[in-house]
Design an enzyme around this catalytic site. Structure first.
Site, PDB file in Angstrom:
ATOM      1  N   TRP A 133      13.134 -11.609   2.608  1.00 22.41           N
ATOM      2  CA  TRP A 133      13.794 -10.886   1.409  1.00 22.41           C
ATOM      3  C   TRP A 133      15.120 -10.991   1.291  1.00 22.41           C
ATOM      4  CZ3 TRP A 133      15.488  -5.256   1.366  1.00 22.41           C
ATOM      5  CH2 TRP A 133      15.973  -4.794  -0.064  1.00 22.41           C
ATOM      6  N   ASP A 214       9.235  -3.928   8.231  1.00 23.93           N
ATOM      7  CA  ASP A 214       9.609  -3.615   6.880  1.00 23.93           C
ATOM      8  C   ASP A 214       8.060  -3.706   6.126  1.00 23.93           C
ATOM      9  OD1 ASP A 214      10.282  -3.356   4.193  1.00 23.93           O
ATOM     10  OD2 ASP A 214      11.837  -4.934   4.374  1.00 23.93           O
ATOM     11  N   LYS A 249       6.573   1.170  -4.312  1.00 21.46           N
ATOM     12  CA  LYS A 249       5.703   0.041  -5.278  1.00 21.46           C
ATOM     13  C   LYS A 249       4.237   0.984  -5.120  1.00 21.46           C
ATOM     14  CE  LYS A 249       8.852  -2.812  -3.903  1.00 21.46           C
ATOM     15  NZ  LYS A 249       9.588  -3.676  -4.576  1.00 21.46           N
TER      16      LYS A 249
END
Ligand code: LMR
Length: 401
Positions: A133, A214, A249
């Protein structure tokens, strides 16, 4: 003062979203930032979120400050979700070795983790997958830590470069933190298999490397429990673990900034000390967390009916993403793209790593108003039955020419 400010480059993800917003072409398609969209191209508010908000409007009686670490009901709900399976995680909870705090999204959790590591072991290097990311490097460097990369993607096959990754981990040891994506790797969508997780976890445990997981997409890969398998396996082998998680999300709570940092420690005393340090760090960042998003999450996760409905909504998002992935690949094949795109179908979660290069991305943007990241990452969740034809026309034109 401000005359000396060096302008910062636009953010590779959110900067493109701004460019997209300013693009006057009505046919434009945005596959940049990782947000879920439904078949109509909207980012919906989940039904259970609406219902929880109605309940909260009727029951919340104060907007007084929350504790620095967050409301206890939220903290417990996060642990119930993340640490639900596996004897090692259960033991960590039972022995008070796992501590969780409410953070401003997953990014807040990563930043607090970075600050914590720097405060106790400033010479630590955080190892990031290549690619990762875009914000990871910036977050850890902002915390004053060194970052480096380990091989992750075999670009010739679009699959995991497992042997090269493993070899890189063999050279690391105490003083190293390895950031792993618990599921739905961002940006590649390529995750280790169960067997590979087992090998990674055993190696990290043997070498004394601390995993920083993560975990921002739980439920959008294979399933809520299936996606948490990485945590279960890592906890079996590694006595210490850092987990950054997010409800952006899987609850669609992007703009509520609701996430969590969880530390699994060797013993309760260490966990208590780490928690106190984390609270001191948070006090200097946002003092104490915003609570609306956290209250929504806690309301849903602790009510069995709402929880079951939430799981159904997450499954529906997951299924839609999977069907768009398949449709994208099938439509490209029907349009004469002959390259083998099976790797795209095998990828997990909301991102696809298309193999498009930065020049392709620019051409898609300029000539077709199709926005993908320069890395070639595409947000599969931004595809709809309506935009598929135009999208695949554009990608086929770029790939075939
Ligand atoms: C993404 O990768 O697009 C998301 O995690 C959103 C962000 O903040 O970059």
């Amino acid at each position: 003062m401000f005359e000396k400010v060096e302008p910062a480059p636009p953010d590779p993800i959110l900067g493109l979203t701004e460019t997209f917003r300013d693009d006057p072409r009505p046919e434009k398609i945005n596959l940049t930032v990782g947000v879920y969209k439904d078949d109509q191209g909207r980012t919906p508010i989940l039904d259970v979120v609406r219902e929880a908000e109605v309940r909260l409007a009727e029951t919340v009686t104060s907007k007084a400050y929350a504790p620095i670490s967050g409301e206890p009901a939220y903290v417990a709900a996060v642990q119930d979700l993340l640490l639900a399976d596996g004897a090692a995680l259960a033991a960590a909870r039972a022995e008070d070795r796992a501590v969780t705090v409410d953070t401003a999204g997953g990014t807040g959790a990563l930043r607090v983790a970075g600050e914590l590591v720097r405060s106790t072991a400033p010479d630590t290097t955080v190892w990031l997958s290549d690619p990762t990311w875009e914000n990871h490097t910036a977050v850890f460097r902002a915390s004053g830590l060194a970052t480096s990369t380990y091989p992750y993607l075999d670009r010739s096959t679009g699959r995991l470069a497992f042997a090269a990754m493993y070899e890189a981990f063999e050279k690391l040891g105490q003083g190293d933190v390895v950031l792993l994506h618990g599921c739905c790797h961002n940006p590649t969508g390529v995750d280790p298999t169960s067997d590979q997780w087992e090998h990674i976890a055993a190696l990290l445990g043997d070498q004394g490397i601390v995993p920083l997981v993560d975990f921002a997409y739980q439920g959008l890969g294979r399933g809520l429990a299936e996606d948490a398998e990485s945590l279960v396996v890592l906890a079996r082998h590694c006595p210490e673990m850092i987990i950054s998680s997010s409800f952006s999300k899987n609850f669609g709570l992007y703009n509520e900034r609701v996430g969590a940092l969880t530390l699994v420690c060797r013993d309760a005393g260490t966990a208590g000390a780490a928690l106190s340090r984390v609270k001191a760090i948070i006090r200097t960042l946002w003092s104490n967390p915003p609570t609306h998003g956290a209250e929504i999450v806690a309301t849903v996760l602790t009510d069995p009916t709402l929880r079951a409905r939430w799981e159904d909504e997450v499954a529906a998002m997951r299924d839609r993403i999977r069907s768009m992935r398949r449709l994208f690949v099938d439509t490209l094949a029907a349009k004469g793209v002959t390259r083998d795109l099976d790797y795209l179908v095998a990828q997990n979660g909301i991102f696809g790593f298309s193999g498009l290069g930065a020049d392709d991305a620019r051409r898609l943007r300029d000539a077709f108003a199709v926005y993908v990241l320069d890395s070639g990452r595409i947000n599969v969740a931004g595809m709809t039955p309506d935009n598929m034809d135009r999208l695949t026309d554009a990608v086929a034109a770029v790939w075939v020419s």
